[in-house]
Design a protein around this motif. Structure first.
Motif, PDB file in Angstrom:
ATOM      1  N   UNK A 179      -5.537  10.339 -27.101  1.00 52.84           N
ATOM      2  CA  UNK A 179      -4.282   9.602 -26.992  1.00 52.84           C
ATOM      3  C   UNK A 179      -3.522   9.995 -25.722  1.00 52.84           C
ATOM      4  N   UNK A 180      -3.488  11.290 -25.426  1.00 54.74           N
ATOM      5  CA  UNK A 180      -2.833  11.729 -24.199  1.00 54.74           C
ATOM      6  C   UNK A 180      -3.603  11.240 -22.967  1.00 54.74           C
ATOM      7  N   UNK A 181      -4.932  11.199 -23.060  1.00 56.78           N
ATOM      8  CA  UNK A 181      -5.743  10.686 -21.943  1.00 56.78           C
ATOM      9  C   UNK A 181      -5.430   9.217 -21.693  1.00 56.78           C
ATOM     10  N   UNK A 182      -5.274   8.447 -22.760  1.00 59.84           N
ATOM     11  CA  UNK A 182      -4.920   7.029 -22.628  1.00 59.84           C
ATOM     12  C   UNK A 182      -3.549   6.901 -21.956  1.00 59.84           C
ATOM     13  N   UNK A 183      -2.610   7.747 -22.335  1.00 60.08           N
ATOM     14  CA  UNK A 183      -1.284   7.713 -21.728  1.00 60.08           C
ATOM     15  C   UNK A 183      -1.355   7.984 -20.223  1.00 60.08           C
ATOM     16  N   UNK A 184      -2.089   9.009 -19.814  1.00 59.97           N
ATOM     17  CA  UNK A 184      -2.221   9.315 -18.383  1.00 59.97           C
ATOM     18  C   UNK A 184      -2.959   8.194 -17.657  1.00 59.97           C
ATOM     19  N   UNK A 223       0.813  -1.223   0.000  1.00 62.68           N
ATOM     20  CA  UNK A 223       0.000   0.000   0.000  1.00 62.68           C
ATOM     21  C   UNK A 223       0.844   1.269   0.000  1.00 62.68           C
ATOM     22  N   UNK A 224       1.913   1.296   0.774  1.00 65.15           N
ATOM     23  CA  UNK A 224       2.759   2.497   0.810  1.00 65.15           C
ATOM     24  C   UNK A 224       3.314   2.821  -0.571  1.00 65.15           C
ATOM     25  N   UNK A 225       3.713   1.793  -1.311  1.00 66.48           N
ATOM     26  CA  UNK A 225       4.232   2.006  -2.665  1.00 66.48           C
ATOM     27  C   UNK A 225       3.131   2.503  -3.605  1.00 66.48           C
ATOM     28  N   UNK A 226       1.918   1.980  -3.469  1.00 67.40           N
ATOM     29  CA  UNK A 226       0.798   2.419  -4.309  1.00 67.40           C
ATOM     30  C   UNK A 226       0.503   3.892  -4.044  1.00 67.40           C
ATOM     31  N   UNK A 227       0.447   4.260  -2.778  1.00 70.86           N
ATOM     32  CA  UNK A 227       0.185   5.659  -2.427  1.00 70.86           C
ATOM     33  C   UNK A 227       1.288   6.555  -2.992  1.00 70.86           C
ATOM     34  N   UNK A 228       2.533   6.170  -2.773  1.00 66.35           N
ATOM     35  CA  UNK A 228       3.669   6.958  -3.265  1.00 66.35           C
ATOM     36  C   UNK A 228       3.602   7.100  -4.792  1.00 66.35           C
ATOM     37  N   UNK A 229       3.403   5.978  -5.486  1.00 66.45           N
ATOM     38  CA  UNK A 229       3.409   5.988  -6.949  1.00 66.45           C
ATOM     39  C   UNK A 229       2.230   6.770  -7.522  1.00 66.45           C
ATOM     40  N   UNK A 230       1.049   6.599  -6.932  1.00 66.10           N
ATOM     41  CA  UNK A 230      -0.121   7.318  -7.457  1.00 66.10           C
ATOM     42  C   UNK A 230       0.006   8.819  -7.194  1.00 66.10           C
ATOM     43  N   UNK A 231       0.531   9.189  -6.029  1.00 63.89           N
ATOM     44  CA  UNK A 231       0.736  10.616  -5.757  1.00 63.89           C
ATOM     45  C   UNK A 231       1.779  11.206  -6.707  1.00 63.89           C
ATOM     46  N   UNK A 232       2.773  10.422  -7.076  1.00 62.81           N
ATOM     47  CA  UNK A 232       3.792  10.898  -8.020  1.00 62.81           C
ATOM     48  C   UNK A 232       3.170  11.205  -9.384  1.00 62.81           C
ATOM     49  N   UNK A 233       2.250  10.352  -9.850  1.00 62.99           N
ATOM     50  CA  UNK A 233       1.582  10.608 -11.133  1.00 62.99           C
ATOM     51  C   UNK A 233       0.740  11.878 -11.044  1.00 62.99           C
ATOM     52  N   UNK A 234       0.038  12.059  -9.939  1.00 63.80           N
ATOM     53  CA  UNK A 234      -0.769  13.273  -9.763  1.00 63.80           C
ATOM     54  C   UNK A 234       0.132  14.503  -9.763  1.00 63.80           C
ATOM     55  N   UNK A 235       1.263  14.435  -9.105  1.00 67.55           N
ATOM     56  CA  UNK A 235       2.202  15.560  -9.101  1.00 67.55           C
ATOM     57  C   UNK A 235       2.710  15.850 -10.511  1.00 67.55           C
TER      58      UNK A 235
END
Length: 112
Positions: free
Chosen positions: A84-89, A20-32
């Motif tokens: 296409x950009x939406x699919x990438x994100x 879970x800690x890795x999921x939170x870290x990774x998902x927050x990184x994408x949002x940033x």
């Protein structure tokens, strides 16, 4: 530019214990990354601890919400120039969250 909803139901997030800690870290990184790119509109998750209600035109409140599949899980809204950009994100978020993401586009309404 269109606004895209990238989302997943709560049941889709099957994360092994200890990850879970890795999921939170990774998902927050994408949002940033989305914020830094200037495409982030808003995001969050449905608070499962607060039950839904239906509000009628006369203001009457009924417990329970619509009789449909539950609306739960997490979502992100991004404003992007192409599908296409939406699919990438969406793929970036799928990798970070460890589950597939549903992608939808909001219809444009100049009055809203």
């Amino acid at each position: 530019m269109a606004k895209y909803l990238i989302s997943f139901p709560a049941a889709a997030m099957v994360v092994p214990e200890g990850d879970w800690d890795a999921v939170v870290r990774d998902s927050h990184a994408v949002i940033e990354q989305a914020k830094a790119a200037g495409v982030y509109v808003f995001g969050g998750g449905i608070d499962a601890g607060v039950p839904p209600v239906l509000v009628a035109a006369d203001g009457r409140v009924t417990d329970g919400g619509y009789r449909a599949p539950p609306l739960d899980g997490g979502f992100t809204v991004l404003e992007l120039p192409s599908r296409e950009q939406a699919v990438d994100w969406a793929a970036r978020l799928a990798k970070a969250c460890r589950c597939s993401q549903e992608l939808r586009v909001f219809g444009f309404d100049p009055q809203s």
